[in-house]
Design a protein around this motif. Structure first.
Motif, PDB file in Angstrom:
ATOM      1  N   MET A 190     -31.818  -9.721  12.354  1.00 49.74           N
ATOM      2  CA  MET A 190     -32.263 -10.981  12.937  1.00 49.74           C
ATOM      3  C   MET A 190     -33.389 -11.587  12.106  1.00 49.74           C
ATOM      4  N   LEU A 191     -34.263 -10.743  11.557  1.00 47.31           N
ATOM      5  CA  LEU A 191     -35.377 -11.229  10.742  1.00 47.31           C
ATOM      6  C   LEU A 191     -34.888 -11.829   9.426  1.00 47.31           C
ATOM      7  N   ASP A 192     -33.766 -11.346   8.923  1.00 50.68           N
ATOM      8  CA  ASP A 192     -33.211 -11.857   7.673  1.00 50.68           C
ATOM      9  C   ASP A 192     -32.780 -13.316   7.792  1.00 50.68           C
ATOM     10  N   GLU A 193     -32.578 -13.794   9.020  1.00 51.93           N
ATOM     11  CA  GLU A 193     -32.116 -15.161   9.236  1.00 51.93           C
ATOM     12  C   GLU A 193     -33.216 -16.206   9.051  1.00 51.93           C
ATOM     13  N   ASP A 194     -34.493 -15.837   9.070  1.00 53.49           N
ATOM     14  CA  ASP A 194     -35.655 -16.720   8.932  1.00 53.49           C
ATOM     15  C   ASP A 194     -35.932 -17.590  10.159  1.00 53.49           C
ATOM     16  N   THR A 195     -34.901 -17.994  10.895  1.00 51.72           N
ATOM     17  CA  THR A 195     -35.102 -18.755  12.123  1.00 51.72           C
ATOM     18  C   THR A 195     -34.185 -18.184  13.194  1.00 51.72           C
ATOM     19  N   MET A 196     -34.506 -18.503  14.447  1.00 50.20           N
ATOM     20  CA  MET A 196     -33.666 -18.100  15.567  1.00 50.20           C
ATOM     21  C   MET A 196     -33.940 -19.008  16.741  1.00 50.20           C
ATOM     22  N   VAL A 197     -33.062 -18.974  17.713  1.00 48.01           N
ATOM     23  CA  VAL A 197     -33.251 -19.714  18.954  1.00 48.01           C
ATOM     24  C   VAL A 197     -33.767 -18.717  19.986  1.00 48.01           C
ATOM     25  N   CYS A 198     -34.873 -19.038  20.658  1.00 44.15           N
ATOM     26  CA  CYS A 198     -35.425 -18.157  21.687  1.00 44.15           C
ATOM     27  C   CYS A 198     -34.385 -17.990  22.791  1.00 44.15           C
ATOM     28  N   PRO A 199     -34.055 -16.738  23.141  1.00 44.00           N
ATOM     29  CA  PRO A 199     -33.053 -16.526  24.179  1.00 44.00           C
ATOM     30  C   PRO A 199     -33.540 -16.893  25.578  1.00 44.00           C
ATOM     31  N   HIS A 200     -34.840 -17.144  25.714  1.00 47.34           N
ATOM     32  CA  HIS A 200     -35.400 -17.454  27.031  1.00 47.34           C
ATOM     33  C   HIS A 200     -35.530 -18.954  27.274  1.00 47.34           C
ATOM     34  N   CYS A 201     -36.008 -19.690  26.238  1.00 49.66           N
ATOM     35  CA  CYS A 201     -36.260 -21.121  26.466  1.00 49.66           C
ATOM     36  C   CYS A 201     -35.426 -22.037  25.581  1.00 49.66           C
ATOM     37  N   GLY A 202     -34.730 -21.476  24.567  1.00 49.94           N
ATOM     38  CA  GLY A 202     -33.876 -22.287  23.717  1.00 49.94           C
ATOM     39  C   GLY A 202     -34.588 -22.962  22.555  1.00 49.94           C
ATOM     40  N   GLU A 203     -35.886 -22.737  22.391  1.00 49.52           N
ATOM     41  CA  GLU A 203     -36.658 -23.330  21.308  1.00 49.52           C
ATOM     42  C   GLU A 203     -36.258 -22.698  19.974  1.00 49.52           C
ATOM     43  N   THR A 204     -36.079 -23.513  18.927  1.00 51.95           N
ATOM     44  CA  THR A 204     -35.793 -22.977  17.596  1.00 51.95           C
ATOM     45  C   THR A 204     -37.109 -22.506  17.001  1.00 51.95           C
ATOM     46  N   LEU A 205     -37.113 -21.250  16.548  1.00 56.38           N
ATOM     47  CA  LEU A 205     -38.329 -20.615  16.049  1.00 56.38           C
ATOM     48  C   LEU A 205     -38.141 -20.183  14.602  1.00 56.38           C
ATOM     49  N   GLU A 206     -39.228 -20.226  13.830  1.00 55.92           N
ATOM     50  CA  GLU A 206     -39.212 -19.782  12.440  1.00 55.92           C
ATOM     51  C   GLU A 206     -40.125 -18.583  12.329  1.00 55.92           C
ATOM     52  N   PHE A 207     -39.681 -17.551  11.610  1.00 55.93           N
ATOM     53  CA  PHE A 207     -40.492 -16.350  11.455  1.00 55.93           C
ATOM     54  C   PHE A 207     -41.609 -16.591  10.458  1.00 55.93           C
ATOM     55  N   ASP A 208     -42.787 -16.019  10.756  1.00 53.94           N
ATOM     56  CA  ASP A 208     -43.928 -16.078   9.862  1.00 53.94           C
ATOM     57  C   ASP A 208     -44.395 -14.643   9.662  1.00 53.94           C
ATOM     58  N   PHE A 209     -44.203 -14.099   8.454  1.00 50.81           N
ATOM     59  CA  PHE A 209     -44.562 -12.712   8.175  1.00 50.81           C
ATOM     60  C   PHE A 209     -45.959 -12.646   7.596  1.00 50.81           C
ATOM     61  N   ASP A 210     -46.779 -11.760   8.149  1.00 51.16           N
ATOM     62  CA  ASP A 210     -48.117 -11.509   7.629  1.00 51.16           C
ATOM     63  C   ASP A 210     -48.053 -10.176   6.889  1.00 51.16           C
ATOM     64  N   ASP A 211     -48.015 -10.238   5.547  1.00 51.22           N
ATOM     65  CA  ASP A 211     -47.836  -9.030   4.737  1.00 51.22           C
ATOM     66  C   ASP A 211     -48.998  -8.062   4.851  1.00 51.22           C
ATOM     67  N   ASP A 212     -50.200  -8.541   5.181  1.00 50.08           N
ATOM     68  CA  ASP A 212     -51.358  -7.661   5.232  1.00 50.08           C
ATOM     69  C   ASP A 212     -51.268  -6.664   6.381  1.00 50.08           C
ATOM     70  N   ASP A 213     -50.976  -7.112   7.611  1.00 49.59           N
ATOM     71  CA  ASP A 213     -50.948  -6.181   8.733  1.00 49.59           C
ATOM     72  C   ASP A 213     -49.537  -5.997   9.301  1.00 49.59           C
ATOM     73  N   GLU A 214     -48.538  -6.423   8.559  1.00 50.08           N
ATOM     74  CA  GLU A 214     -47.146  -6.219   8.946  1.00 50.08           C
ATOM     75  C   GLU A 214     -46.826  -6.760  10.334  1.00 50.08           C
ATOM     76  N   ASP A 215     -47.511  -7.812  10.761  1.00 46.76           N
ATOM     77  CA  ASP A 215     -47.232  -8.452  12.039  1.00 46.76           C
ATOM     78  C   ASP A 215     -46.199  -9.554  11.841  1.00 46.76           C
ATOM     79  N   ILE A 216     -45.404  -9.745  12.862  1.00 51.00           N
ATOM     80  CA  ILE A 216     -44.425 -10.820  12.853  1.00 51.00           C
ATOM     81  C   ILE A 216     -44.820 -11.799  13.943  1.00 51.00           C
ATOM     82  N   SER A 217     -44.816 -13.070  13.598  1.00 44.37           N
ATOM     83  CA  SER A 217     -45.065 -14.086  14.609  1.00 44.37           C
ATOM     84  C   SER A 217     -44.143 -15.253  14.318  1.00 44.37           C
ATOM     85  N   PHE A 218     -44.170 -16.204  15.204  1.00 41.87           N
ATOM     86  CA  PHE A 218     -43.367 -17.400  14.996  1.00 41.87           C
ATOM     87  C   PHE A 218     -44.303 -18.537  14.681  1.00 41.87           C
ATOM     88  N   GLU A 219     -43.826 -19.451  13.881  1.00 43.80           N
ATOM     89  CA  GLU A 219     -44.580 -20.672  13.691  1.00 43.80           C
ATOM     90  C   GLU A 219     -43.716 -21.818  14.149  1.00 43.80           C
TER      91      GLU A 219
END
Length: 157
Positions: free
Chosen positions: A114-143
């Motif tokens: 799923m992360l390889d896709e770069d974007t996804m649709v939230c299964p809860h609200c339907g919002e299109t989300l883009e992944f934002d990777f923080d290489d320093d602390d290996e956290d994943i968030s959406f922007e």
């Protein structure tokens, strides 16, 4: 015994009493029996209507479930990978990550695929989300996806 059958039984009991048709009490009993018959008919009609509405609601619920499944790729108990599950994913995907949707605040389970896709649709609200990777602390968030507006809310040209 249905209400209508019980009302008919009561009417039969009254007829068996051989009440004087001219007595005031007989007129009262006959009026009550007629009211009882009408109420039974009304209740039967209402029950039929409610049954029909319940059937229609079931059809709408099934159609909505199909639409959710086909449009969002999720079911009632889905991890966001598009596969249905009950009491644990069982979808075959390995979920190594979790992220929180910035739009609805719900947690989304993510797999590497799923992360390889770069974007996804939230299964809860339907919002299109883009992944934002923080290489320093290996956290994943959406922007938030850029809507084409600058910081002041004005459209960029």
């Amino acid at each position: 015994m249905s209400n209508s059958e019980r009302a008919s039984y009561i009417r039969g009991l009254m007829d068996g009493l051989e009440l004087n048709p001219n007595a005031k009490e007989t007129k009262l009993w006959n009026a009550m029996a007629e009211l009882l018959d009408e109420l039974c008919t009304s209740v039967d009609e209402l029950e039929d209507e409610v049954d029909g509405i319940a059937d229609q609601l079931d059809e709408v619920d099934e159609d909505l479930g199909t639409l959710e499944s086909e449009f969002y790729g999720i079911g009632e108990d889905s991890c966001g990978c598009g596969h249905h599950h009950h009491g644990g994913c069982g979808c075959g995907h390995h979920h190594d990550f979790e992220a929180i949707c910035p739009n609805c605040g719900e947690t989304i389970e993510l797999s590497e695929d799923m992360l390889d896709e770069d974007t996804m649709v939230c299964p809860h609200c339907g919002e299109t989300l883009e992944f934002d990777f923080d290489d320093d602390d290996e956290d994943i968030s959406f922007e938030e996806l850029d809507s084409g507006d600058d910081e002041d809310g004005n459209s960029e040209e």
